[in-house]
Design a protein around this motif. Sequence first.
Motif, PDB file in Angstrom:
ATOM      1  N   LEU A  26       0.563  -1.128   0.283  1.00 60.09           N
ATOM      2  CA  LEU A  26      -0.032  -0.252   0.493  1.00 60.09           C
ATOM      3  C   LEU A  26       0.761   1.223   0.093  1.00 60.09           C
ATOM      4  CD1 LEU A  26      -3.276   0.836   0.012  1.00 60.09           C
ATOM      5  CD2 LEU A  26      -2.487   0.697   2.527  1.00 60.09           C
ATOM      6  N   ALA A  27       1.614   1.322   0.465  1.00 58.92           N
ATOM      7  CA  ALA A  27       2.600   2.182   0.795  1.00 58.92           C
ATOM      8  C   ALA A  27       3.177   2.360  -0.510  1.00 58.92           C
ATOM      9  CB  ALA A  27       3.843   2.128   1.851  1.00 58.92           C
ATOM     10  N   TYR A  28       4.125   1.487  -1.009  1.00 61.91           N
ATOM     11  CA  TYR A  28       4.634   1.495  -2.179  1.00 61.91           C
ATOM     12  C   TYR A  28       3.583   2.548  -3.896  1.00 61.91           C
ATOM     13  CZ  TYR A  28       7.039   0.429  -6.761  1.00 61.91           C
ATOM     14  OH  TYR A  28       7.483   0.192  -7.870  1.00 61.91           O
ATOM     15  N   GLY A  29       2.455   1.508  -4.057  1.00 58.53           N
ATOM     16  CA  GLY A  29       1.296   2.340  -4.601  1.00 58.53           C
ATOM     17  C   GLY A  29       1.500   3.490  -4.346  1.00 58.53           C
ATOM     18  N   SER A  30       0.786   4.108  -3.121  1.00 58.12           N
ATOM     19  CA  SER A  30       0.528   4.972  -2.460  1.00 58.12           C
ATOM     20  C   SER A  30       2.169   6.525  -3.301  1.00 58.12           C
ATOM     21  CB  SER A  30       0.357   4.720  -0.934  1.00 58.12           C
ATOM     22  OG  SER A  30      -0.880   4.582  -0.109  1.00 58.12           O
ATOM     23  N   TYR A  31       2.833   6.303  -2.902  1.00 61.82           N
ATOM     24  CA  TYR A  31       4.196   6.631  -3.415  1.00 61.82           C
ATOM     25  C   TYR A  31       3.714   6.703  -5.069  1.00 61.82           C
ATOM     26  CZ  TYR A  31       8.610   8.497  -4.296  1.00 61.82           C
ATOM     27  OH  TYR A  31       9.266   9.195  -4.570  1.00 61.82           O
ATOM     28  N   GLY A  32       3.860   5.656  -5.785  1.00 71.36           N
ATOM     29  CA  GLY A  32       3.486   5.733  -6.523  1.00 71.36           C
ATOM     30  C   GLY A  32       2.919   6.660  -7.392  1.00 71.36           C
ATOM     31  N   VAL A  33       1.677   6.672  -6.850  1.00 71.60           N
ATOM     32  CA  VAL A  33       0.348   7.643  -7.261  1.00 71.60           C
ATOM     33  C   VAL A  33       0.936   9.143  -7.682  1.00 71.60           C
ATOM     34  CG1 VAL A  33      -1.548   5.788  -7.622  1.00 71.60           C
ATOM     35  CG2 VAL A  33      -1.307   7.443  -5.534  1.00 71.60           C
ATOM     36  N   TRP A  34       1.607   9.144  -6.092  1.00 78.24           N
ATOM     37  CA  TRP A  34       1.578  10.602  -5.707  1.00 78.24           C
ATOM     38  C   TRP A  34       2.532  11.204  -6.823  1.00 78.24           C
ATOM     39  CZ3 TRP A  34       6.299  12.412  -2.083  1.00 78.24           C
ATOM     40  CH2 TRP A  34       6.088  13.319  -1.447  1.00 78.24           C
ATOM     41  N   VAL A  35       3.884  10.549  -6.974  1.00 77.01           N
ATOM     42  CA  VAL A  35       4.802  10.836  -7.517  1.00 77.01           C
ATOM     43  C   VAL A  35       4.502  10.546  -9.838  1.00 77.01           C
ATOM     44  CG1 VAL A  35       6.704  11.114  -5.960  1.00 77.01           C
ATOM     45  CG2 VAL A  35       6.142   8.790  -7.713  1.00 77.01           C
ATOM     46  N   ASN A  36       3.152  10.087  -9.370  1.00 77.41           N
ATOM     47  CA  ASN A  36       2.452   9.469 -10.810  1.00 77.41           C
ATOM     48  C   ASN A  36       3.059   9.048 -11.660  1.00 77.41           C
ATOM     49  OD1 ASN A  36       0.428   9.903 -12.836  1.00 77.41           O
ATOM     50  ND2 ASN A  36       1.567  12.287 -13.405  1.00 77.41           N
ATOM     51  N   ASP A  37       4.235   7.999 -11.136  1.00 75.78           N
ATOM     52  CA  ASP A  37       4.943   7.349 -11.826  1.00 75.78           C
ATOM     53  C   ASP A  37       4.761   5.973 -10.832  1.00 75.78           C
ATOM     54  OD1 ASP A  37       6.543   5.904 -13.515  1.00 75.78           O
ATOM     55  OD2 ASP A  37       8.218   6.633 -12.732  1.00 75.78           O
ATOM     56  N   LEU A  38       4.113   5.423 -10.806  1.00 74.81           N
ATOM     57  CA  LEU A  38       3.747   3.698 -10.721  1.00 74.81           C
ATOM     58  C   LEU A  38       4.593   2.583 -11.868  1.00 74.81           C
ATOM     59  CD1 LEU A  38       2.437   2.159  -8.380  1.00 74.81           C
ATOM     60  CD2 LEU A  38       0.983   2.349  -9.232  1.00 74.81           C
ATOM     61  N   TYR A  39       5.820   2.107 -10.543  1.00 75.33           N
ATOM     62  CA  TYR A  39       6.361   0.986 -11.672  1.00 75.33           C
ATOM     63  C   TYR A  39       6.093  -0.474 -11.297  1.00 75.33           C
ATOM     64  CZ  TYR A  39      10.656  -1.360 -12.977  1.00 75.33           C
ATOM     65  OH  TYR A  39      11.011  -2.607 -13.316  1.00 75.33           O
ATOM     66  N   VAL A  40       5.594  -0.843 -11.904  1.00 77.04           N
ATOM     67  CA  VAL A  40       5.768  -2.131 -11.965  1.00 77.04           C
ATOM     68  C   VAL A  40       6.373  -3.260 -12.780  1.00 77.04           C
ATOM     69  CG1 VAL A  40       3.677  -4.213 -12.588  1.00 77.04           C
ATOM     70  CG2 VAL A  40       2.944  -1.778 -12.092  1.00 77.04           C
ATOM     71  N   PRO A  41       7.174  -4.063 -12.034  1.00 80.41           N
ATOM     72  CA  PRO A  41       7.928  -4.918 -12.437  1.00 80.41           C
ATOM     73  C   PRO A  41       7.753  -6.081 -13.346  1.00 80.41           C
ATOM     74  CG  PRO A  41       8.190  -4.997 -10.395  1.00 80.41           C
ATOM     75  CD  PRO A  41       7.260  -4.224 -10.408  1.00 80.41           C
ATOM     76  N   GLY A  42       8.653  -6.325 -14.414  1.00 82.48           N
ATOM     77  CA  GLY A  42       8.372  -7.719 -14.822  1.00 82.48           C
ATOM     78  C   GLY A  42       9.237  -9.121 -14.569  1.00 82.48           C
ATOM     79  N   LYS A  43       8.535  -9.922 -14.865  1.00 76.35           N
ATOM     80  CA  LYS A  43       9.794 -11.225 -14.607  1.00 76.35           C
ATOM     81  C   LYS A  43      10.816 -10.927 -16.344  1.00 76.35           C
ATOM     82  CE  LYS A  43       9.277 -15.855 -13.800  1.00 76.35           C
ATOM     83  NZ  LYS A  43       8.403 -17.004 -13.435  1.00 76.35           N
ATOM     84  N   ARG A  44      10.174 -11.012 -17.233  1.00 76.51           N
ATOM     85  CA  ARG A  44      11.076 -11.264 -18.569  1.00 76.51           C
ATOM     86  C   ARG A  44      11.208 -10.025 -19.188  1.00 76.51           C
ATOM     87  NH1 ARG A  44       7.559 -15.129 -18.107  1.00 76.51           N
ATOM     88  NH2 ARG A  44       8.529 -17.610 -17.570  1.00 76.51           N
ATOM     89  N   SER A  45      10.945  -8.547 -18.765  1.00 76.21           N
ATOM     90  CA  SER A  45      11.434  -7.567 -19.576  1.00 76.21           C
ATOM     91  C   SER A  45      12.028  -5.966 -18.042  1.00 76.21           C
ATOM     92  CB  SER A  45       9.599  -6.981 -20.006  1.00 76.21           C
ATOM     93  OG  SER A  45       8.782  -6.627 -19.146  1.00 76.21           O
TER      94      SER A  45
END
Length: 111
Positions: A26-45
């Motif tokens: 929740l903290a990671y997601g909140s920070y991501g929308v706060w800075v308008n850059d939510l990074y979703v890591p990829g397994k093969r990318s």
Amino acid sequence: MNTSYTPNHIPAKERISNTLFSLALLAYGSYGVWVNDLYVPGKRSKGIHLHDTPAWVMYGAIVCSCLVMLSVVVDHYDKRNNETNYKRFADTFRMLGWGFFGLSLVLAIIR
């Protein structure tokens, strides 16, 4: 009242890990929308950076996953015979979360 009922027992390690992981997520997601850059890591990318609407929709998926994890913790402390209600709650929010996840990626692609 049925006296043979035994409430769910969730091990302390699982309760603690569910609580800590949901708070961190929740903290990671909140920070991501706060800075308008939510990074979703990829397994093969390299992963994907979500901005604006796709980031908020992904945040909805994150909130759903936190609710599913916390429902396990709440179910442990609830001594009433209503495990089916918690299962229904978890299944509903699991499906809703996957829907938000997919919608977020589709929105990111068509932007």
